[in-house]
Design a protein around this motif. Structure first.
Motif, mmCIF file in Angstrom:
data_model
loop_
_atom_site.group_PDB
_atom_site.id
_atom_site.type_symbol
_atom_site.label_atom_id
_atom_site.label_comp_id
_atom_site.label_asym_id
_atom_site.label_seq_id
_atom_site.Cartn_x
_atom_site.Cartn_y
_atom_site.Cartn_z
ATOM 1 N N UNK A 171 0.822 -1.215 0.000
ATOM 2 C CA UNK A 171 0.000 0.000 0.000
ATOM 3 C C UNK A 171 0.853 1.260 0.000
ATOM 4 N N UNK A 172 0.591 2.146 -0.963
ATOM 5 C CA UNK A 172 1.105 3.513 -0.896
ATOM 6 C C UNK A 172 0.158 4.281 0.007
ATOM 7 N N UNK A 173 0.707 5.111 0.861
ATOM 8 C CA UNK A 173 -0.069 5.715 1.935
ATOM 9 C C UNK A 173 -0.575 7.112 1.601
ATOM 10 N N UNK A 174 -1.698 7.458 2.193
ATOM 11 C CA UNK A 174 -2.203 8.827 2.115
ATOM 12 C C UNK A 174 -1.177 9.737 2.782
ATOM 13 N N UNK A 175 -0.763 10.821 2.110
ATOM 14 C CA UNK A 175 0.321 11.638 2.642
ATOM 15 C C UNK A 175 -0.075 12.614 3.744
ATOM 16 N N UNK A 215 -8.351 22.748 10.240
ATOM 17 C CA UNK A 215 -8.469 21.880 11.410
ATOM 18 C C UNK A 215 -7.506 20.696 11.361
ATOM 19 N N UNK A 216 -6.894 20.448 10.200
ATOM 20 C CA UNK A 216 -6.129 19.220 10.009
ATOM 21 C C UNK A 216 -4.706 19.302 10.544
ATOM 22 N N UNK A 217 -4.125 18.147 10.734
ATOM 23 C CA UNK A 217 -2.692 17.990 10.989
ATOM 24 C C UNK A 217 -1.962 18.467 9.743
ATOM 25 N N UNK A 218 -0.944 19.326 9.913
ATOM 26 C CA UNK A 218 -0.370 20.007 8.760
ATOM 27 C C UNK A 218 1.024 19.541 8.360
ATOM 28 N N UNK A 219 1.336 18.310 8.722
ATOM 29 C CA UNK A 219 2.588 17.734 8.250
ATOM 30 C C UNK A 219 2.284 16.710 7.157
ATOM 31 N N UNK A 220 3.146 16.678 6.155
ATOM 32 C CA UNK A 220 2.970 15.789 5.004
ATOM 33 C C UNK A 220 4.011 14.683 5.079
ATOM 34 N N UNK A 221 3.574 13.456 4.849
ATOM 35 C CA UNK A 221 4.445 12.291 4.983
ATOM 36 C C UNK A 221 4.624 11.582 3.645
ATOM 37 N N UNK A 222 5.519 10.616 3.628
ATOM 38 C CA UNK A 222 5.851 9.897 2.401
ATOM 39 C C UNK A 222 4.835 8.787 2.127
ATOM 40 N N UNK A 226 7.926 21.558 -5.690
ATOM 41 C CA UNK A 226 7.854 20.232 -6.283
ATOM 42 C C UNK A 226 9.009 19.397 -5.741
ATOM 43 N N UNK A 227 8.694 18.247 -5.154
ATOM 44 C CA UNK A 227 9.712 17.362 -4.598
ATOM 45 C C UNK A 227 9.732 16.075 -5.415
ATOM 46 N N UNK A 228 10.852 15.821 -6.084
ATOM 47 C CA UNK A 228 11.005 14.632 -6.929
ATOM 48 C C UNK A 228 11.768 13.556 -6.171
ATOM 49 N N UNK A 229 11.183 12.357 -6.124
ATOM 50 C CA UNK A 229 11.825 11.224 -5.466
ATOM 51 C C UNK A 229 12.024 10.090 -6.466
ATOM 52 N N UNK A 230 13.104 9.350 -6.289
ATOM 53 C CA UNK A 230 13.314 8.101 -7.019
ATOM 54 C C UNK A 230 12.959 6.954 -6.079
ATOM 55 N N UNK A 231 12.086 6.060 -6.530
ATOM 56 C CA UNK A 231 11.648 4.936 -5.723
ATOM 57 C C UNK A 231 11.966 3.626 -6.437
ATOM 58 N N UNK A 245 8.793 5.030 3.790
ATOM 59 C CA UNK A 245 7.332 5.077 3.769
ATOM 60 C C UNK A 245 6.821 5.534 5.132
ATOM 61 N N UNK A 246 5.955 6.536 5.146
ATOM 62 C CA UNK A 246 5.309 7.124 6.315
ATOM 63 C C UNK A 246 6.180 8.161 7.035
#
Length: 281
Positions: free
Chosen positions: A82-86, A138-145, A183-188, A236-237
């Protein structure tokens, strides 16, 4: 089109965001507490899940807004494919990138090239997948992988600072490709992945875990930072960035590697760590 959306065409975006930044970082007890209490009350913020649940313990409004969660408040889905909701928030839109175009709202779209600011960088995503997640106050404002990857480069694309609320998204053409963004580019292990942090009206900044503050640094030219030689790898996460006020993150995936979770649709409420997509390899 609403009056507020119409006004955003003529409002001095950067001036307003600069003023909002000064308020957000103010340590004046009266100012910061009024802002915190107003947002908690108006948006029904659940501080019980915050690492610091006392609203008076935060030294500034920005410290409150970028608050950490207590351990275990969010957990990654157990499915290893599973790829996770960021992020926490709502799905604005998600689906297939059709011949390079990303759906924004009825009658509105933009291209991956416009969003990323680079034709070559957009090509791997031409017929891939996208998910646009809106973070409300109202949301948590950190973004994860969503998935583990190594940072290749970031691209700061200057632009406007339109609201990213529902009314603006419905009526402002190419909104996400016009607003200032990082824009953040990642190699996976399945290929490239892009995570786009989109600024908005009154957004005071974007920070990353590898270099600190990236926005504001208002300018008129695209700025590229190459990280290929710095071996910055995130799992991840892992947390990758945070907004200093609510906005939007857009995830781009290449074609043929994953399928979006079938339960996701426009306006679906989402939480960090739930399933965004599953690998199909």
């Amino acid at each position: 089109m609403s009056l507020l959306t119409s006004l955003t065409y003529v409002l001095p975006h950067r001036l307003l965001s600069s003023l909002a930044r000064r308020l957000a970082y103010s340590t004046s007890p009266g100012v910061k507490q009024w802002l915190i209490d107003t947002v908690v009350r108006k948006f029904n913020v659940d501080l019980a899940e915050a690492a610091e649940p006392d609203p008076r313990a935060y030294p500034s409004f920005n410290a409150f807004f970028t608050r950490a969660l207590k351990p275990g408040a969010r957990v990654p889905d157990a499915d290893p494919s599973a790829l996770l909701m960021p992020a926490d928030g709502h799905i604005s839109q998600c689906g297939a990138i059709v011949d390079g175009r990303i759906f924004q709202a009825k009658g509105q779209s933009f291209t991956a090239e416009e969003l990323l600011g680079d034709e070559a960088a957009a090509e791997p995503f031409r017929n891939g997948l996208y998910a646009t997640v809106y973070l409300s106050p109202r949301d948590y404002h950190r973004v994860h992988m969503p998935w583990g990857g190594k940072l290749r480069e970031t691209v700061h694309v200057p632009g406007r600072l339109f609201s990213v609320g529902t009314a603006a998204v419905a009526h402002v053409p190419r909104l996400f490709a016009r607003n200032e963004r990082l824009v953040c580019h990642f190699d996976t292990d399945f290929g490239p992945m892009a995570s786009v942090m989109v600024g908005a009206l009154l957004v005071s900044g974007v920070e990353t875990v590898w270099s600190g503050e990236e926005i504001p640094r208002y300018g008129d030219a695209i700025t590229v930072k190459d990280y290929r030689g710095e071996d910055i790898a995130l799992d991840r996460f892992d947390e990758m960035a945070r907004f200093n006020y609510g906005s939007t993150v857009i995830i781009l995936l290449p074609p043929g590697v994953a399928e979006l979770d079938p339960g996701l649709k426009a306006e679906s409420p989402v939480r960090l760590g739930q399933v965004l997509a599953r690998l199909v390899r």
